[in-house]
Design a protein around this motif. Structure first.
Motif, PDB file in Angstrom:
ATOM      1  N   GLN A 109      56.362  52.145  94.158  1.00  0.00           N
ATOM      2  CA  GLN A 109      55.279  53.203  93.591  1.00  0.00           C
ATOM      3  C   GLN A 109      55.447  53.586  92.306  1.00  0.00           C
ATOM      4  O   GLN A 109      54.341  54.110  91.710  1.00  0.00           O
ATOM      5  CB  GLN A 109      55.808  54.614  94.309  1.00  0.00           C
ATOM      6  N   VAL A 110      56.282  53.150  91.436  1.00  0.00           N
ATOM      7  CA  VAL A 110      56.232  53.340  89.792  1.00  0.00           C
ATOM      8  C   VAL A 110      56.022  52.163  89.301  1.00  0.00           C
ATOM      9  O   VAL A 110      56.270  52.169  87.978  1.00  0.00           O
ATOM     10  CB  VAL A 110      57.481  54.352  89.616  1.00  0.00           C
ATOM     11  N   SER A 111      56.001  51.098  89.887  1.00  0.00           N
ATOM     12  CA  SER A 111      56.161  49.690  89.113  1.00  0.00           C
ATOM     13  C   SER A 111      55.083  48.659  89.768  1.00  0.00           C
ATOM     14  O   SER A 111      54.676  49.078  90.731  1.00  0.00           O
ATOM     15  CB  SER A 111      57.491  49.252  88.933  1.00  0.00           C
ATOM     16  N   ALA A 112      54.832  47.618  88.970  1.00  0.00           N
ATOM     17  CA  ALA A 112      54.041  46.583  89.374  1.00  0.00           C
ATOM     18  C   ALA A 112      54.939  45.613  90.439  1.00  0.00           C
ATOM     19  O   ALA A 112      54.295  44.682  91.248  1.00  0.00           O
ATOM     20  CB  ALA A 112      53.706  45.791  88.429  1.00  0.00           C
ATOM     21  N   PHE A 113      55.942  45.792  90.681  1.00  0.00           N
ATOM     22  CA  PHE A 113      57.056  44.988  91.601  1.00  0.00           C
ATOM     23  C   PHE A 113      56.727  45.084  93.148  1.00  0.00           C
ATOM     24  O   PHE A 113      56.481  46.616  93.379  1.00  0.00           O
ATOM     25  CB  PHE A 113      58.363  45.086  91.299  1.00  0.00           C
ATOM     26  N   ARG A 114      56.687  44.199  93.703  1.00  0.00           N
ATOM     27  CA  ARG A 114      56.561  44.591  95.212  1.00  0.00           C
ATOM     28  C   ARG A 114      57.744  43.592  95.977  1.00  0.00           C
ATOM     29  O   ARG A 114      58.138  42.844  95.334  1.00  0.00           O
ATOM     30  CB  ARG A 114      55.342  43.576  95.832  1.00  0.00           C
TER      31      ARG A 114
END
Ligand SMILES: [Zn+2]
Length: 217
Positions: free
Chosen positions: A81-86
């Motif tokens: 929710q707070v980064s571009a990582f999945r």
């Protein structure tokens, strides 16, 4: 002795990176953050994961407190929710920590000092993605490990310290993504547990920097 003091004592010596590295500069932008590794061609460019591909994470539930899967998956969701990582949840596995792995999913497990020599008394967890793959001159993380103290998490679970358990997991996953310790107690990447239980401004800025690196081709 208050719970907080006990927690600080238990987790106070968090030298928990899987691979000790020389001191890195701490960047101050909106809060403080630091990177575990930077590219050889530019000390301001961090080594991290390819945020354009999901990072597979698996859990070994052996010696884990009840609710460990939800704890880890909630922390992964928080980071999404707070980064571009999945992240891709790879399920439960029986494999044990094996520093030196060069590929494979990020392994989250619970361990004791008997099994993991760096899991000494006072260390809440270990985390990192120490192995990278060179593509041209750019290095990438390709696998990682989060090794959590079985006894410490059992204690936290018994005391209902859900927020602190989550904070330690977020801290170790921060190492996996490429964040290093900072001195500020406002950040979850501070090396001593028992401070803030939430991601701070510097944590978020550091995660944004990590997630803004170009994708692998
Ligand atoms: Zn740490």
């Amino acid at each position: 002795m208050s719970v907080l003091v006990v927690v600080a004592a238990l987790a106070g010596r968090c030298s928990d990176r899987l691979e000790p590295l020389p001191d890195r500069p701490t960047f101050y932008e909106d809060g403080s953050y630091s990177f575990l590794s930077t590219q050889t061609y530019d000390a301001g460019v961090p080594v991290t994961w390819d945020h354009c591909r999901p990072i597979e994470v698996v859990l070994n539930p052996y010696d884990a407190p009840p609710g460990a899967e939800a704890l880890v998956r909630d922390a992964l969701r928080d980071l999404e929710q707070v980064s571009a990582f999945r992240f891709a949840w790879g399920g439960l596995r029986s494999q044990r920590p094996a520093p030196g792995r060069r590929t494979g999913p990020v392994l989250v497990s619970f361990s004791t000092a008997d099994e993991t020599t760096r899991m000494t008394e006072g260390v809440a967890g270990l985390g990192g993605s120490s192995w990278s793959e060179l593509e041209g001159t750019r290095a990438w993380f390709r696998t990682g490990e989060v090794t959590l103290s079985a006894s410490y998490f059992a204690l936290l679970h018994d005391r209902g310290e859900t927020g602190l358990m989550r904070a330690v997991v977020l801290h170790e996953l921060g190492h996996v993504l490429g964040l290093d310790h900072v001195a500020s107690t406002e950040e979850i990447m501070n090396g001593e547990a028992g401070g803030t239980l939430q991601l701070g401004h510097g944590d978020l800025t550091g995660l944004a920097k990590l997630g803004s690196q170009p994708c692998r081709t």
